[in-house]
Design a protein around this motif. Structure first.
Motif, short mmCIF file in Angstrom:
data_model
loop_
_atom_site.label_atom_id
_atom_site.label_comp_id
_atom_site.label_asym_id
_atom_site.label_seq_id
_atom_site.Cartn_x
_atom_site.Cartn_y
_atom_site.Cartn_z
N ALA A 1 -26.43 -50.36 1.68
CA ALA A 1 -27.20 -49.42 0.80
C ALA A 1 -28.01 -50.19 -0.12
N GLU A 2 -27.41 -51.30 -0.51
CA GLU A 2 -28.40 -52.40 -1.44
C GLU A 2 -29.41 -53.14 -0.61
N MET A 3 -28.99 -53.34 0.58
CA MET A 3 -29.92 -54.05 1.66
C MET A 3 -31.19 -53.19 1.87
N HIS A 4 -30.63 -51.90 1.96
CA HIS A 4 -31.57 -50.73 2.34
C HIS A 4 -32.76 -50.70 1.10
N ALA A 5 -32.05 -50.67 -0.09
CA ALA A 5 -32.88 -50.47 -1.17
C ALA A 5 -33.90 -51.71 -1.28
N ALA A 6 -33.11 -52.88 -1.10
CA ALA A 6 -34.36 -54.13 -1.17
C ALA A 6 -35.60 -53.96 -0.07
N LEU A 7 -35.14 -53.55 1.06
CA LEU A 7 -36.02 -53.38 2.17
C LEU A 7 -37.09 -52.45 1.67
N GLY A 8 -36.58 -51.28 1.08
CA GLY A 8 -37.56 -50.08 0.63
C GLY A 8 -38.46 -50.49 -0.41
N ALA A 9 -38.05 -51.39 -1.36
CA ALA A 9 -38.76 -52.22 -2.40
C ALA A 9 -40.09 -52.95 -1.72
N ARG A 10 -39.58 -53.34 -0.57
CA ARG A 10 -40.62 -54.32 0.03
C ARG A 10 -41.56 -53.31 1.22
N GLY A 11 -41.50 -52.02 0.88
CA GLY A 11 -42.14 -51.08 1.60
C GLY A 11 -41.66 -50.52 2.96
N ALA A 12 -40.47 -50.92 3.16
CA ALA A 12 -39.83 -50.34 4.47
C ALA A 12 -39.38 -48.76 4.54
N ALA A 13 -39.89 -48.08 5.21
CA ALA A 13 -39.63 -46.66 5.35
C ALA A 13 -38.62 -46.13 6.23
N LEU A 14 -37.66 -46.88 6.52
CA LEU A 14 -36.34 -46.43 7.39
C LEU A 14 -35.12 -45.69 6.74
N PRO A 15 -35.14 -44.64 7.22
CA PRO A 15 -34.09 -43.73 6.58
C PRO A 15 -32.80 -44.29 6.48
N PHE A 16 -32.05 -44.24 5.31
CA PHE A 16 -30.51 -44.77 5.28
C PHE A 16 -29.70 -43.51 5.41
N PRO A 17 -28.49 -43.76 5.94
CA PRO A 17 -27.54 -42.52 6.19
C PRO A 17 -26.97 -41.97 4.92
N LEU B 1 -28.49 -49.74 11.81
CA LEU B 1 -28.71 -50.93 12.28
C LEU B 1 -29.66 -51.18 13.63
N ASP B 2 -29.42 -50.09 14.56
CA ASP B 2 -30.21 -50.07 15.83
C ASP B 2 -31.59 -49.80 15.23
N ALA B 3 -31.84 -48.88 14.42
CA ALA B 3 -33.32 -48.69 14.08
C ALA B 3 -33.89 -49.76 13.41
N LEU B 4 -32.93 -50.58 12.68
CA LEU B 4 -33.54 -51.74 11.81
C LEU B 4 -33.87 -52.90 12.87
N CYS B 5 -33.02 -53.01 13.77
CA CYS B 5 -33.46 -53.99 14.84
C CYS B 5 -34.51 -53.60 15.88
N ALA B 6 -34.83 -52.46 15.91
CA ALA B 6 -35.94 -51.97 16.95
C ALA B 6 -37.25 -52.32 16.02
N ASP B 7 -37.27 -52.47 14.97
CA ASP B 7 -38.63 -52.74 14.18
C ASP B 7 -38.43 -54.38 13.83
N ALA B 8 -39.11 -54.94 14.70
CA ALA B 8 -39.32 -56.43 14.57
C ALA B 8 -39.50 -56.99 13.37
N GLU B 9 -40.34 -56.33 12.36
CA GLU B 9 -40.90 -56.99 11.23
C GLU B 9 -39.63 -56.70 10.21
N LEU B 10 -38.82 -55.60 10.32
CA LEU B 10 -37.68 -55.19 9.42
C LEU B 10 -36.37 -56.40 9.94
N ALA B 11 -36.55 -56.55 11.05
CA ALA B 11 -35.24 -57.28 11.51
C ALA B 11 -35.32 -58.96 11.06
N ALA B 12 -36.73 -59.06 10.99
CA ALA B 12 -36.76 -60.40 10.47
C ALA B 12 -36.77 -60.50 8.91
N SER B 13 -36.66 -59.53 8.14
CA SER B 13 -36.54 -59.64 6.74
C SER B 13 -35.40 -60.03 6.24
#
Length: 120
Positions: free
Chosen positions: A65-81, A108-120
């Motif tokens: 959840a903390e990783m998701h928040a950090a990605l969200g702060a960088r503009g990621a729009a991936l929904p978290f469970p 995690l599957d959705a995260l890896c499907a987005d190359a830009e997010l996976a590289a974050s």
């Protein structure tokens, strides 16, 4: 063949290749400093980039959840469970752990499907 190692240190994490697959492979129940139980999710990260590599991490749900928040702060729009309302009281029950594991795998599957997010 794949090399396997435990979670990387912060210094070596930058040297790891971008994972192409993140798989929740198991769970562990641990106890915190006041002996309350919590669940750790074991995740295998696989990178196909030459040479192929594999490593394991073990993190609590709140760490994801903390990783998701950090990605969200960088503009990621991936929904978290979302957490189930009673999960706080029964966070180590088989039902809650199974539901969280499945939801975390989908995330995690959705995260890896987005190359830009996976590289974050």
């Amino acid at each position: 063949s794949y090399s396997t190692r435990s979670a990387p240190s912060a210094a070596s994490a930058a040297a790891l290749p971008v994972p192409t697959r993140l798989e929740v492979v198991g769970t562990l129940t641990r106890r915190d400093e006041i002996l309350l139980p919590y669940t750790v999710f074991k995740v295998r990260a696989t990178a196909a980039a030459p040479p192929p590599r594999e490593w394991m991490v073990a993190k609590r749900f709140k760490s994801f959840a903390e990783m998701h928040a950090a990605l969200g702060a960088r503009g990621a729009a991936l929904p978290f469970p979302r957490k189930e309302p009673l999960a706080v009281l029964w966070k180590t029950s088989d039902r809650v752990v199974t539901a969280r594991r499945a939801a975390l795998q989908a995330y995690l599957d959705a995260l890896c499907a987005d190359a830009e997010l996976a590289a974050s």
